[in-house]
Design an enzyme around this catalytic site. Structure first.
Site, PDB file in Angstrom:
ATOM      1  N   ARG A 120      26.113  -0.742  10.425  1.00 23.31           N
ATOM      2  CA  ARG A 120      26.873  -0.525  11.407  1.00 23.31           C
ATOM      3  C   ARG A 120      26.515  -1.033  12.734  1.00 23.31           C
ATOM      4  O   ARG A 120      25.919  -0.527  13.594  1.00 23.31           O
ATOM      5  CB  ARG A 120      26.747   1.232  11.589  1.00 23.31           C
ATOM      6  N   GLN A 125      31.977  -3.766  12.592  1.00 28.31           N
ATOM      7  CA  GLN A 125      32.904  -2.637  13.116  1.00 28.31           C
ATOM      8  C   GLN A 125      34.172  -2.887  12.425  1.00 28.31           C
ATOM      9  O   GLN A 125      34.603  -1.856  11.965  1.00 28.31           O
ATOM     10  CB  GLN A 125      33.255  -2.455  14.956  1.00 28.31           C
ATOM     11  N   ASP A 128      33.964  -1.417   8.857  1.00 26.45           N
ATOM     12  CA  ASP A 128      33.173  -0.179   8.743  1.00 26.45           C
ATOM     13  C   ASP A 128      34.069   0.829   7.998  1.00 26.45           C
ATOM     14  O   ASP A 128      34.832   1.493   8.615  1.00 26.45           O
ATOM     15  CB  ASP A 128      32.726   0.304  10.000  1.00 26.45           C
ATOM     16  N   SER A 131      33.483   4.623   9.225  1.00 28.55           N
ATOM     17  CA  SER A 131      34.088   5.149  10.644  1.00 28.55           C
ATOM     18  C   SER A 131      35.479   5.163  10.556  1.00 28.55           C
ATOM     19  O   SER A 131      36.271   6.526  10.804  1.00 28.55           O
ATOM     20  CB  SER A 131      33.712   3.960  11.731  1.00 28.55           C
ATOM     21  N   TYR A 226      24.014   8.334  11.698  1.00 31.54           N
ATOM     22  CA  TYR A 226      23.737   9.344  11.189  1.00 31.54           C
ATOM     23  C   TYR A 226      22.631  10.331  11.810  1.00 31.54           C
ATOM     24  O   TYR A 226      22.019   9.865  12.518  1.00 31.54           O
ATOM     25  CB  TYR A 226      23.252   9.116   9.683  1.00 31.54           C
TER      26      TYR A 226
END
Length: 377
Positions: A120, A125, A128, A131, A226
């Site tokens: 991440r 991005q 991802d 997300s 996380y």
């Protein structure tokens, strides 16, 4: 090279690629085969795939002849056992929770990329999937809560009297939590947020919510977004703060998960018993055990007049857009694996490719999965 898109199992409405992305892959000289009906539940027709340049094929032919197989969830064992060794699989396979399965897939000499293991980082991005799908989950969690809750979300001033706004408590201010804040605020709720990471306070406040602070949290800056394990002292302070906030809440949305471990219990039985009758909890961590002591995955239960909805598959309830953003994530990742001639190439010097690769060459290669198996890389 042939890229095969498989139809997902029952209860999964998403699809790995959408027609828009098939067109982009055609420009990379990739032949895309799509299983008949693969996009039906997400409102993408076979005709749309054909117009985009894909070929509609049977599942059997795709499994046997495609070089790369796209499936959000791994197929059942009797099926993948029949697939020719050496194929490449790409999906979201939760390898830290299914380490033994990863060993089985390695023994079959499959190369497995699990997109939930992509680092991440800023560069990653656009790939991802956690997300992109969590954003949808946070949005749908609030809508599900509003639909389940027996009262209004916004404040109303009427001739018959005033109705106060709903009080929403969100546990976890990651992507899902932040979207839940924004959605709940749009609906007129008063929102409080708890997170073990003090760094998210500014984002929470910018969305119009109150941040519930607990001092002494362990550093989570390197945990990929996380939660991390906390000290027993911190957990006691955390429980006290949540107990105070949850007793006032009408809606609670929980999102906390720890990779490779059961979800932390943030809402204890005692807290549930202190909640108002008619309150609603939406637990997005249900698939890994849940954040409440009474959560059951894919089930709604009522405990002490509190409705607890365990649902980790909310993106599947918005399959058109969920598939669209997922497919874009997949496309961006595939660009790291496909050369200018449309051929499959592996570059393990690339940190994203290396991080997402779980098995290759007959071995489990991912360091975190090896650690979960008790093997030193």
């Amino acid at each position: 090279m042939i890229l095969g898109v498989l139809k997902e199992k029952l209860n999964e409405n998403r699809v790995s690629l959408v027609p828009e992305v098939v067109k982009q892959l055609a420009q990379l000289k990739v032949n895309v085969w799509v299983e008949a009906g693969a996009g039906k539940q997400a409102w993408y027709t076979d005709e749309a795939y054909l117009e985009a340049g894909a070929t509609i094929q049977s599942r059997e032919k795709i499994l046997q002849e495609a070089d790369i197989l796209l499936s959000i969830h791994q197929p059942d064992k009797p099926e993948w056992e029949q697939v020719t060794a050496g194929k490449t699989w790409i999906g979201v396979y939760q390898p830290l929770y299914k380490a033994a399965l990863m060993q089985d897939l390695a023994a079959k000499n499959f190369t497995v990329f699990s997109l939930d293991s992509i680092p991440r980082t800023t560069r990653a991005q656009s790939m991802d999937v956690l997300s992109s799908q969590a954003n949808i989950a946070g949005y749908k969690a609030v809508l599900l809560a509003a639909n389940t809750y027996s009262r209004y979300f916004p404040m109303f001033m009427t001739a018959a009297g005033s109705i106060p706004p709903a009080k929403v408590l969100i546990l976890g201010a990651g992507v899902a939590g932040l979207q839940a804040i924004a959605t709940a605020r749009r609906l007129g709720a008063v929102v409080e947020v708890f997170d073990t990471r003090p760094a998210v306070k500014e984002e929470v406040l910018s969305l119009g919510a109150k941040f519930v602070e607990v001092e002494g949290a362990a550093d989570a800056s390197k945990a990929g977004g996380y939660a991390v394990e906390q000290t027993s002292e911190y957990k006691q302070q955390q429980e006290a703060k949540i107990t105070q906030a949850i007793a006032k809440a009408d809606i609670v949305i929980t999102t906390a998960q720890i990779p490779g471990k059961p979800a932390p219990i943030l809402v204890t039985t005692g807290m549930l018993e202190a909640m108002k009758p008619g309150s609603v909890i939406i637990d997005l961590a249900a698939a890994t055990g849940g954040n409440t002591s009474q959560t059951k995955n894919n089930t709604s239960v009522v405990y002490n007049n509190v409705t607890i909805v365990g649902n980790s598959e909310l993106p599947s309830s918005m399959p058109a857009d969920a598939s669209k953003v997922y497919a874009k994530n997949v496309y961006n990742f595939l660009q790291l694996l496909i050369d200018k001639t449309g051929q499959f190439t592996l570059n393990f010097e690339d940190d994203i490719v290396k991080g997402a690769c779980i098995t290759h060459g007959g071995q489990v290669t991912n360091e975190r999965v090896l650690q979960s198996l008790g093997v030193t890389a």
